[in-house]
Structures are given as C-alpha cells and as structure tokens.
Design a protein around this motif. Structure first.
Motif, PDB file in Angstrom:
ATOM      1  N   HIS A 222       0.605  -1.200   0.601  1.00 47.53           N
ATOM      2  CA  HIS A 222       0.133  -0.028  -0.113  1.00 47.53           C
ATOM      3  C   HIS A 222       0.764   1.246   0.124  1.00 47.53           C
ATOM      4  O   HIS A 222       1.714   1.232   0.984  1.00 47.53           O
ATOM      5  CB  HIS A 222      -1.157   0.133   1.572  1.00 47.53           C
ATOM      6  CG  HIS A 222      -2.536  -1.451   1.138  1.00 47.53           C
ATOM      7  ND1 HIS A 222      -3.243  -1.225  -0.125  1.00 47.53           N
ATOM      8  CD2 HIS A 222      -1.897  -2.123   2.442  1.00 47.53           C
ATOM      9  CE1 HIS A 222      -3.208  -2.816   0.958  1.00 47.53           C
ATOM     10  NE2 HIS A 222      -3.525  -2.539   1.618  1.00 47.53           N
ATOM     11  N   GLN A 226      -3.544   4.283   1.267  1.00 48.12           N
ATOM     12  CA  GLN A 226      -4.087   3.063   2.580  1.00 48.12           C
ATOM     13  C   GLN A 226      -2.613   2.947   3.289  1.00 48.12           C
ATOM     14  O   GLN A 226      -2.666   2.215   3.801  1.00 48.12           O
ATOM     15  CB  GLN A 226      -3.176   2.021   1.227  1.00 48.12           C
ATOM     16  CG  GLN A 226      -4.413   2.066   0.435  1.00 48.12           C
ATOM     17  CD  GLN A 226      -5.749   1.975   1.263  1.00 48.12           C
ATOM     18  OE1 GLN A 226      -6.547   0.960   1.865  1.00 48.12           O
ATOM     19  NE2 GLN A 226      -6.801   2.721   0.994  1.00 48.12           N
ATOM     20  N   LYS A 412      -5.064  -3.001   8.018  1.00 52.81           N
ATOM     21  CA  LYS A 412      -6.766  -3.918   8.360  1.00 52.81           C
ATOM     22  C   LYS A 412      -6.725  -5.084   7.586  1.00 52.81           C
ATOM     23  O   LYS A 412      -5.744  -5.502   6.606  1.00 52.81           O
ATOM     24  CB  LYS A 412      -7.943  -2.746   7.201  1.00 52.81           C
ATOM     25  CG  LYS A 412      -7.504  -1.492   7.687  1.00 52.81           C
ATOM     26  CD  LYS A 412      -7.803  -0.759   6.269  1.00 52.81           C
ATOM     27  CE  LYS A 412      -8.336   0.568   7.121  1.00 52.81           C
ATOM     28  NZ  LYS A 412      -8.695   1.505   6.014  1.00 52.81           N
ATOM     29  N   ASP A 415      -9.980  -4.876   3.582  1.00 45.79           N
ATOM     30  CA  ASP A 415      -9.506  -3.910   2.756  1.00 45.79           C
ATOM     31  C   ASP A 415     -10.767  -2.903   2.849  1.00 45.79           C
ATOM     32  O   ASP A 415     -11.352  -1.605   3.022  1.00 45.79           O
ATOM     33  CB  ASP A 415      -9.558  -3.811   1.625  1.00 45.79           C
ATOM     34  CG  ASP A 415      -7.795  -4.049   0.887  1.00 45.79           C
ATOM     35  OD1 ASP A 415      -7.588  -4.077   1.806  1.00 45.79           O
ATOM     36  OD2 ASP A 415      -8.251  -4.573  -0.166  1.00 45.79           O
TER      37      ASP A 415
END
Length: 610
Positions: A222, A226, A412, A415
């Motif tokens: 990312h 992100q 995370k 997503d």
C-alpha cells in the motif's frame, strides 16, 4: 458489625484507572470522597532495596512498579497480583488444548492487579487514544450527544501532558488556543517516548529494524491513502488519511521514564486536599447497601477481618473492573433474578445483562529464537543489581526506560474496514501469553516476539457469573471464544491468521538472524493449521463490557450518565461500561470516561437519558 462511619459525599470502590481518576477530579471540585481499595500501595509495601541477591529472580515491589522494563515482574509480584483463572471455552477438552491451561485452577491465568492504580500499576504503560468510532458508537446507541468523538477529544487533551512533541506545538496551543496535533499539554498524565534511543547503539538491530519497516510496507503493498509512514504518532490528529494503516511508535505514561499514572494522580490530590480525600487500603467491599432502590453505602471488610458499614451522602461509584464490578452488583441483589435466586440472594433489581457482554481482544505471539543474543541487551539481567538498572536509577536512561516494545503497526485485515483492526508490535524478548512464571522468560536475551492483537472482535458472548454468595469466592469467568461465541468467528480467525502471515513477512527482513520460529512454528504454514493454532492458544488482557452502557431493553446495565438502571445513587466508572471494546488499549479510554463521569456528577441534575 462495627457500625457506621462518618459519611462522605461519594464512596468510590476501587482505586484503579477509573476510580482513582474520577475520585481525584471530584475532590478537586470540593467534594469529600472515600476511596476503598482491596490492595495496598505498591510503593509503600517494600521500599527499593539493594539487598537482593544477584541470582534472586525476585525484586522489590517498588522497583517492579517504577521501572518501565519490569512491568511483567510487577504483574506477578505477590504484593500486587490479583490473579483470576478464566475459561476461553466451556468445553474442557477444547480448553485443555491450550498449553497454558492449569489443571489445579481449572482455567487460564488472567493477571489483574489490586492496589493503588489498579491494573495501571502493572500494565505496559502504552497510551493510545480510542478511535472516533468508539465514542460515536455510544452516542448512536444512547442518543447522548456528549459522547460524540469531538467532545470526547477534550477529555484526552485534559488528561495528557505530552512531552515527546516539540515544544513549539505546546506554546502555540498556550498562546493562541490552536492545537493542530490534538495533544494535551498540561494534564496529569505525562507521555514520553524512548524509541529510537534503545536500539541506536546496536547497529545490527537498527539495520534489521529498518529492513523490517521496508518489508512491512512492501508486504502490504500500500501507499498514499492506504499506507502511512510519515506520522508514527498514534495520538496525533490525522487530517490526511485518518484511517490509514501504518507504522506506529507508542507513547508511554511515564514521567522522566518512571511509571506515572492514576496512583500518582490520586496521591497528589490527597497531599493537596487531605481533609477531603480518605483512602482506605486493604479493604474489600462485600456488597452495596441499597434502601428504597437507592444506594446508601457499602458493607466492607478491613484487613483485620472487621465488617464495616460506610454511608455515602450522595452516591456510590463502583470502579472495581470488568470482573469484580458485576460480581459486587450481583452480591448486592442487582442482576439476573433467576441467577441470583440460585444463590439465595434477594433481588433488588432484576437486571439480566449484569455480567454479560464480556469482551476481550484476541492476541497471539510469533516468537523467534535468534542466532545470538542482542548486543543491546548485553548488560540487561532484569535485576536491580545489573548495570542497566544502575543507568536507569541514576540517569533514567537505557533499556530499562522502555517497556520493551520497539515499534508497532496498525493494519486492516480486510479492505472493507474503516479502521485498522490489527495492532502488531515487536519486542526483544520471549513473550507467549500468561501463565505462572511467564515473566522469567523476559530475561532471555536471544528472542524476538511479535504480538498480533485483534481489535474489534465479533465475539460478545462472554459472561461473569457467581459461583457462590460468599464475597470471597471468585466468579466464574467464561469468554466463549471463537466457535463458542457470537458473531462470525471466522472473521476473527482469518484476521489473526493474516496478522501472523504479515509479521512473518516482516520478519523475513531478519531471517539471517533467526535460528528458529518456536511459536507457532514454521511447520504450521497452511491457513487451517494457523486457524487451529490461534483458536487453541489465543489469549487476551483487555476484559470489558460486563456492565455496558445502553438502553435497558437492549441489554444495557447503565445509562449514558453511568447510572445503574433502576437504582438511584449508584454509578459504574470502569472498563465494564463499554458496550463494545474500544481500540486498541484500554487504559486511556478508561481515563477519559472517568473524566467524563466526574463532569456528569458535578453538572446540574438532568432528566434521565437512555
């Protein structure tokens, strides 16, 4: 019974993260407060001493309390430990698959502390404020706008005394009122950093850490919106990418690299207002006295076994924690009527949700033995006799100024999530969860552990139930983990597996230093093998939710103003009131609700809220 003692405006049961903080604020506002605490003062029990032998694994409680690197020893010190044994599974055959299971106790060690400061006297001092969603969830649940995240932020700024950001921001806030960082500058809880001073002398460790950081970004793939690398401070305002995953360096609640928290806050207020604050140590509360549906005082037992009755002029505030608070409520006749009847306890208020909604994180360790000891730990024996201790004691520098954590990553697992639900942190040591003697593994100098912490779990099926009507008997604590719990447990399992794979990928940057991954073991490589390992071995230490805020008909035990449904003059101010476990570490969240509770108590009476 020894009879009634002099009355106080408020009686606070418990001197931990909730009780000490709310009591201190009430005293400063002019109220008289009695704090009842089952333990003692960790710094008065046994003073720092040089009389401990080099080979003695023990240490004075005062040192275990004060030295950041000694927090694991504090959690097992007999002068502070209040051990519970809990079940993750009701099915004993399944529970016994966890190697930490103790046959004699019938459960898994769950370390708690009793004494001034409560669990803030042995925790790892990590201060991470909750996410906005944690507060907005309570606002949405209750309709009480005072719980909105923007308002709760003011409590964080009230309590924090940040000393790791450059002084420019502090003086900008003081002179102009502008505070773009979101930090507090003048509160009672000082926050500091020790990274990167710890590894700076060890070039091998430093280069390995940098490789790990690069591997972390590469592994997640990312960038931009992100993955965030510019802001490592977990408590700073994030105008850009507020929900980004990224690397974090956790601040500690220390003052000059000495543990500092609710204990010091309470004793500071005691020194300034000795006529308003009374602290009764080594006194256990058996039950709350309730007359005409109003709490009027408490029945307690002092260190000599004498039973006391103490009256409260205004209210009783219960702050005994996620296990003890529901127990005291039930012993006082507040709880599920059928459950109380089985223990021949007269029902004062039929409140079935007391002791339900028990929640926790899931945690698992990825533990690797290194090829050789870390150079930075050369002089660290985790003893008050070694050179590192002398460096800390004289200059407040060195390895012992740290809690052992190097850096962490917020991730995370899916997503589709708004906030990161995984918090992975690294430490130079051998940490595999909690069992008797676990702290002795900290002395090993050739290990690296990654801990994968799953926030926002799906499971809210845990319970705290009475075993007996005798106040001396510990409750039955069942977490009902994973398949025994509520929600889709597969999401939690898959998230933990993803966390394990992620830190393994990060650790590849140090493969030339690793002799063997001992937990879970590289031979466990398939998703199914890792799921089974997590399900059998995951632990936690952030219990909460057993007296949740919320409407009564939706399973709430207290309203949005901390008042117990159906009983006047009784409020609960501790981790048990969270309807959903907040991210990512509980201490800061409890400090914030304690400050809010003080405002509620000191504000003019309002109409009842949900």
């Amino acid at each position: 019974m020894a009879g009634s003692e002099a009355t106080h405006d408020y009686i606070v049961i418990g001197a931990g993260a909730g009780g000490a903080v709310v009591a201190a604020r009430l005293v400063e506002a002019g109220c008289t407060v009695l704090v009842i605490e089952a333990g003692g003062d960790p710094l008065a029990e046994r003073p720092c001493s040089d009389a401990v032998a080099d080979d003695d694994p023990d240490m004075p409680l005062a040192d275990a309390y004060k030295v950041p690197a000694f927090h694991a020893f504090a959690s097992e010190h007999e002068g502070l430990a209040r051990d519970y044994y809990v079940r993750h599974y009701e099915d004993t055959a399944v529970q016994k698959r966890d190697w930490r299971y103790c046959d004699e106790k019938g459960g898994i060690l769950y370390p708690r502390a009793q004494g001034l400061g409560g669990c803030s006297a042995h925790h790892a001092m990590i201060i991470v404020k909750p996410n906005a969603c944690d507060w907005n969830h309570i606002r949405d649940l209750t309709g009480d706008e005072s719980w909105r995240a923007a308002h709760m932020q003011t409590y964080f700024e009230r309590i924090e005394r940040c000393r790791y950001r450059i002084f420019f921001w502090r003086w900008l806030s003081f002179l102009t009122g502008l505070n773009p960082t979101g930090h507090g500058w003048w509160g009672w809880m000082q926050t500091e950093l020790v990274f990167p001073l710890r590894p700076i002398r060890d070039r091998l460790l430093l280069s390995s850490l940098l490789r790990c950081v690069r591997a972390a970004a590469d592994a997640f793939g990312h960038s931009g919106t992100q993955w965030e690398t510019a802001e490592t401070d977990p408590n700073a305002h994030r105008v850009w990418n507020p929900f980004a995953s990224g690397i974090r360096i956790a601040p500690l609640s220390t003052r000059r690299h000495v543990r500092h928290g609710p204990r010091e806050r309470l004793l500071d207020v005691k020194a300034r207002y000795p006529d308003r604050l009374d602290i009764r140590l080594r006194t256990a509360v058996a039950r709350i006295a309730i007359e005409d549906r109003r709490a009027v005082g408490v029945h307690a037992i002092d260190a000599n076994g004498n039973e006391l009755f103490v009256e409260a002029r205004r209210e009783v505030i219960l702050a005994a924690g996620a296990f003890a608070s529901p127990k005291i409520l039930m012993l006082s006749g507040i709880g599920d009527a059928a459950h109380l009847a089985r223990h021949e306890i007269a029902v004062v208020e039929d409140l079935p949700s007391v002791g339900r909604n028990l929640q926790d994180r899931y945690e698992i360790g990825v533990v690797s033995r290194m090829n050789k000891p870390w150079a930075t730990l050369k002089n660290a024996a985790y003893s008050i006799r070694d050179a590192e201790y002398r460096k800390w004691r004289r200059f407040r520098l060195g390895n012992y100024a740290s809690n052992g954590l190097l850096f962490s990553m917020a991730l995370k697992s899916r997503d589709s999530l708004n906030e990161p639900d995984l918090h992975c942190f690294s430490l130079l040591g051998d940490f595999r969860g909690y069992y008797k003697g676990y702290s002795q593994r900290i002395r090993k100098k050739d290990y690296l552990s990654w801990v994968v912490l799953k926030a926002y779990t799906e499971n809210r099926a845990g319970t705290v139930r009475l075993r007996s009507s005798d106040w001396r008997t510990d409750p039955d604590i069942q977490f009902h983990s994973f398949a025994e719990g509520s929600g889709d447990y597969r999401h939690d399992l898959d998230a933990m597996v993803k966390g394990v794979r992620f830190v393994r990928k990060v650790a590849e940057g140090m493969d030339d230093l690793v002799a063997e991954e001992e937990e879970p073991g590289r031979w466990r490589d398939s998703d199914e093998a890792l799921r089974n390992y997590v399900a059998e071995n995951a632990w936690g230490h952030h219990a909460c939710g057993t007296c949740a805020i919320g409407p009564r008909d939706s399973g709430g035990v207290t309203d949005s103003r901390f008042k117990v449904h159906g009983v006047d003059g009784l409020r609960i101010v501790d981790a048990s009131v969270f309807p959903r476990i907040p991210g990512y570490f509980l201490a800061c969240a409890v400090y914030m609700i304690a400050e809010k509770a003080a405002d509620v108590l000191l504000s003019p009476p309002q109409g009842e809220m949900a």
